[in-house]
Write an enzyme that holds these catalytic residues in place. Structure first.
Site, short mmCIF file in Angstrom:
data_model
loop_
_atom_site.label_atom_id
_atom_site.label_comp_id
_atom_site.label_asym_id
_atom_site.label_seq_id
_atom_site.Cartn_x
_atom_site.Cartn_y
_atom_site.Cartn_z
N LYS A 200 48.36 95.38 -31.88
CA LYS A 200 47.78 95.98 -30.68
C LYS A 200 46.32 95.59 -30.47
CE LYS A 200 47.22 100.46 -28.38
NZ LYS A 200 47.45 101.92 -28.49
N HIS B 177 42.90 99.72 -38.03
CA HIS B 177 41.88 100.48 -37.32
C HIS B 177 40.51 99.84 -37.52
CE1 HIS B 177 43.09 104.69 -35.83
NE2 HIS B 177 44.17 103.96 -35.86
N ARG C 292 53.51 100.48 -35.99
CA ARG C 292 53.89 100.96 -34.66
C ARG C 292 55.32 100.53 -34.35
NH1 ARG C 292 48.63 98.92 -34.31
NH2 ARG C 292 47.06 100.45 -33.66
N TYR D 114 40.75 112.60 -43.97
CA TYR D 114 40.05 112.78 -45.24
C TYR D 114 39.25 114.09 -45.21
CZ TYR D 114 41.17 107.93 -46.36
OH TYR D 114 41.83 106.75 -46.62
#
Length: 323
Positions: free
Chosen positions: A222, A301, A197, A311
């Protein structure tokens, strides 16, 4: 039942209700007794403390938001919420209709995506107030309908757009870090290689760069957890042209990076391109090299379902792999 003990000139009161023990020190026994009666009623659920939403926003900001990866956004949002009409509502009587009224009012001035983020924060504030502070008996937000989430932005970034933006940022003759504009370009190219990020890139320091082992360490992200990010050959090349005598690797302040990127974007005729689009593009590219668990670890994630979009291999292609 409360117990009282005199200590010098002070009185110490102690209450124990349903496994919760609390104590306080007061000038007189009468004050200690009054506190004990009030606190016992609160802990037993017979009486809730006289707190409103503004009190909850302030305490959550000072105690819970502190140290989070998104602390700045949370504190700013909580301060803004404290000025809204809902802040005056007593927590003991807070109802789903109060939340719904607040939601509808916000939707008149901000996007559904913003309201969704604010509702998630509001849910956390009320839940902590219920579970940890005993300020409310139930969370009324569970009975409030959320606005429909907008489709997530997954804009691809083409090689031609990368070339045009690089030129606008002074990198037409190759990698260079002489100016803030060029370092902004390097930051964007680095994001395309790592899926980091903007804040993670701008905040990166040299002590967390390990070029020999081809990875960087991000101590604060984050989601609140640290992670290590592997570096491609191109990412190592980008870092290698940056001077080592600066406080941060890219030597950019967030407002400067944002301003220079927006100006270059306009000059390149790419008005709809956001810096954050580099992260989505990087995830697309990394998904061709890493499996979903490896990708989740690299980009930080926790929800694997959110990565399945990257995917979308056809059944025909999967059959070819099976042989």
């Amino acid at each position: 039942m409360a117990t009282f003990q005199k200590r010098g000139k002070k009185w110490r009161a102690q209450v124990y209700v349903e496994g919760v023990r609390e104590s306080g020190t007061f000038d007189t026994k009468a004050q200690a007794a009054a506190w004990a009666v009030e606190r016992e009623a609160q802990l037993s659920g017979k009486k809730l403390p006289d707190k409103n939403m503004a009190d909850a926003f302030e305490r959550y900001r000072d105690e819970v938001s502190k140290g989070k990866g998104g602390e700045k956004w949370e504190r700013t949002r909580l301060d803004a919420m404290a000025k809204m009409p809902i802040a005056k509502r007593p927590m003991a009587t807070l109802a789903p209709t109060d939340i719904a009224d607040w939601r509808d009012l916000r939707l008149k001035s901000v996007t559904p995506a913003t309201v969704l983020r604010e509702m998630n924060l509001l849910r956390s504030v009320i839940e902590v107030s219920r579970r940890d502070w005993g300020w409310i008996k139930s969370n009324p937000l569970k009975d409030v309908r959320k606005p429909k989430a907008p489709p997530s932005r997954k804009r691809r970034v083409s090689d031609d757009e990368i070339d045009r933006l690089s030129t606008a940022l002074g990198l037409h003759d190759g990698l260079s870090a002489a100016t803030a504009k060029q370092r902004t370009g390097l930051a964007f190219l680095f994001a395309l290689e790592t899926a980091c990020r903007a804040g993670e890139i701008v905040g990166l320091t040299w002590k967390h760069v390990h070029l020999k082992d081809c990875y960087i360490h991000l101590p604060k992200t984050k989601n609140g957890e640290a992670r290590d990010v592997p570096l491609s050959t191109r990412a190592v090349e980008i870092l290698s042209v940056l001077p080592r005598d600066t406080a941060t690797v890219f030597d950019l302040h967030p407002p400067t990076r944002d301003s220079l990127f927006r100006k270059a974007r306009q000059a390149a005729g790419l008005g709809d391109l956001h810096f954050h689009d580099s992260r989505a593009e990087a995830i697309w590219r990394l998904s061709k090299k890493l499996d979903v668990l490896e990708l989740a670890r690299v980009i930080g994630h926790k929800d694997l379902k959110s990565l399945l979009l990257y995917y979308n291999t056809s059944a025909s292609d999967l059959a070819k792999r099976l042989g």
